[in-house]
Design a protein around this motif. Structure first.
Motif, PDB file in Angstrom:
ATOM      1  N   VAL A  79      19.136  43.938  74.686  1.00 20.84           N
ATOM      2  CA  VAL A  79      19.280  44.372  73.290  1.00 20.84           C
ATOM      3  C   VAL A  79      19.841  43.233  72.440  1.00 20.84           C
ATOM      4  N   ARG A  80      20.807  42.501  72.962  1.00 16.40           N
ATOM      5  CA  ARG A  80      21.333  41.351  72.216  1.00 16.40           C
ATOM      6  C   ARG A  80      20.236  40.316  71.968  1.00 16.40           C
ATOM      7  N   HIS A  81      19.356  40.143  72.948  1.00 16.23           N
ATOM      8  CA  HIS A  81      18.262  39.175  72.812  1.00 16.23           C
ATOM      9  C   HIS A  81      17.240  39.614  71.759  1.00 16.23           C
ATOM     10  N   THR A  82      16.913  40.891  71.731  1.00 20.45           N
ATOM     11  CA  THR A  82      15.823  41.354  70.860  1.00 20.45           C
ATOM     12  C   THR A  82      16.270  41.732  69.451  1.00 20.45           C
ATOM     13  N   GLU A  83      17.537  42.001  69.261  1.00 18.79           N
ATOM     14  CA  GLU A  83      18.027  42.373  67.932  1.00 18.79           C
ATOM     15  C   GLU A  83      18.509  41.132  67.183  1.00 18.79           C
ATOM     16  N   ALA A  84      18.019  40.953  65.976  1.00 15.84           N
ATOM     17  CA  ALA A  84      18.387  39.788  65.183  1.00 15.84           C
ATOM     18  C   ALA A  84      19.691  39.994  64.420  1.00 15.84           C
ATOM     19  N   ASP A  85      20.016  41.224  64.086  1.00 17.11           N
ATOM     20  CA  ASP A  85      21.160  41.480  63.211  1.00 17.11           C
ATOM     21  C   ASP A  85      21.928  42.704  63.697  1.00 17.11           C
ATOM     22  N   PHE A  86      23.213  42.529  63.920  1.00 16.41           N
ATOM     23  CA  PHE A  86      24.046  43.644  64.349  1.00 16.41           C
ATOM     24  C   PHE A  86      25.012  44.107  63.266  1.00 16.41           C
ATOM     25  N   ASP A  87      24.850  43.605  62.043  1.00 15.16           N
ATOM     26  CA  ASP A  87      25.723  44.054  60.962  1.00 15.16           C
ATOM     27  C   ASP A  87      25.443  45.516  60.666  1.00 15.16           C
ATOM     28  N   LEU A  88      26.435  46.362  60.866  1.00 12.46           N
ATOM     29  CA  LEU A  88      26.267  47.785  60.580  1.00 12.46           C
ATOM     30  C   LEU A  88      26.360  48.045  59.083  1.00 12.46           C
ATOM     31  N   VAL A  89      27.125  47.219  58.384  1.00 16.98           N
ATOM     32  CA  VAL A  89      27.298  47.319  56.935  1.00 16.98           C
ATOM     33  C   VAL A  89      27.399  45.900  56.389  1.00 16.98           C
ATOM     34  N   SER A 103      35.617  47.172  58.318  1.00 14.78           N
ATOM     35  CA  SER A 103      34.835  46.166  59.050  1.00 14.78           C
ATOM     36  C   SER A 103      35.357  45.986  60.476  1.00 14.78           C
ATOM     37  N   SER A 104      36.668  45.999  60.671  1.00 15.98           N
ATOM     38  CA  SER A 104      37.199  45.847  62.029  1.00 15.98           C
ATOM     39  C   SER A 104      36.889  47.079  62.876  1.00 15.98           C
ATOM     40  N   MET A 105      36.882  48.268  62.256  1.00 16.13           N
ATOM     41  CA  MET A 105      36.527  49.487  62.998  1.00 16.13           C
ATOM     42  C   MET A 105      35.058  49.458  63.406  1.00 16.13           C
ATOM     43  N   LEU A 110      30.730  48.666  67.422  1.00 14.60           N
ATOM     44  CA  LEU A 110      29.577  47.907  67.915  1.00 14.60           C
ATOM     45  C   LEU A 110      29.870  47.324  69.294  1.00 14.60           C
ATOM     46  N   ALA A 111      31.058  46.797  69.478  1.00 16.04           N
ATOM     47  CA  ALA A 111      31.438  46.247  70.784  1.00 16.04           C
ATOM     48  C   ALA A 111      31.403  47.335  71.854  1.00 16.04           C
ATOM     49  N   ALA A 112      31.854  48.542  71.512  1.00 16.56           N
ATOM     50  CA  ALA A 112      31.833  49.654  72.470  1.00 16.56           C
ATOM     51  C   ALA A 112      30.397  50.051  72.795  1.00 16.56           C
ATOM     52  N   PHE A 113      29.544  50.087  71.787  1.00 21.96           N
ATOM     53  CA  PHE A 113      28.120  50.405  71.972  1.00 21.96           C
ATOM     54  C   PHE A 113      27.490  49.426  72.956  1.00 21.96           C
ATOM     55  N   LEU A 114      27.695  48.131  72.723  1.00 25.56           N
ATOM     56  CA  LEU A 114      27.104  47.116  73.594  1.00 25.56           C
ATOM     57  C   LEU A 114      27.736  47.128  74.984  1.00 25.56           C
ATOM     58  N   ALA A 115      29.017  47.442  75.062  1.00 26.29           N
ATOM     59  CA  ALA A 115      29.686  47.514  76.370  1.00 26.29           C
ATOM     60  C   ALA A 115      29.080  48.618  77.228  1.00 26.29           C
ATOM     61  N   VAL A 116      28.734  49.738  76.602  1.00 29.55           N
ATOM     62  CA  VAL A 116      28.086  50.819  77.354  1.00 29.55           C
ATOM     63  C   VAL A 116      26.734  50.343  77.865  1.00 29.55           C
TER      64      VAL A 116
END
Length: 154
Positions: A79-89, A103-105, A110-116
């Motif tokens: 997912v990190r490879h295929t997604e160009a942008d991880f900015d949620l806002v 922004s910190s929340m 996002l870090a928790a999402f990717l960790a899963v």
């Protein structure tokens, strides 16, 4: 967060190939199986080959297959490879960004999402539900020659 169609197609290709990891498949076969555009899949597959997730075999009986066992293909890095942008806002242009705690929340979420996703492999995804082969397009006898010819298109 919503993943792009590009990531969706990359996951679909790997799931398709992961059903029978040592078998060769064609891009046309995968596109027919999912009922999606072959031209879109060609770009995705080319990227997956370049990234080492898929290998391409040229020649009359060529095609594509997984480059490594499904257990070694982790979903998070894919997912990190295929997604160009991880900015949620878009916080960069916001006036209150320097004083806002959102922004910190969101970064933490996002870090928790990717960790899963880091905790799961393609093998895990394939094992979670029953075989989905029966849900894919199954060619009839008149399509058999087309399927063989499509494997040589790579």
């Amino acid at each position: 967060m919503r993943l792009t169609r590009y990531t969706d197609f990359a996951l679909r290709v790997l799931l398709y190939l992961g059903r029978e990891p040592d078998q060769l498949a064609s891009i046309a076969e995968i596109a027919r199986g999912y009922g999606v555009s072959q031209s879109h899949l060609m770009k995705v597959v080319s990227d997956l080959v370049g990234a080492g997730y898929v290998e391409s075999v040229r020649g009359r009986h060529g095609g594509i297959r997984l480059a490594k066992p499904p257990a070694e293909i982790l979903i998070g890095p894919l997912v990190r490879h295929t997604e160009a942008d991880f900015d949620l806002v878009e916080c960069g242009s916001c006036r209150i960004a320097p004083a806002c705690g959102m922004s910190s929340m969101l970064d933490e979420a996002l870090a928790a999402f990717l960790a899963v996703l880091d905790g799961y492999s393609l093998a895990d995804a394939l094992a979670r539900k029953a075989d989905f082969s029966h849900l894919l397009f199954v060619p009839d006898e008149s399509d058999a020659d087309t399927a063989v010819a499509a494997r040589t298109d790579l």
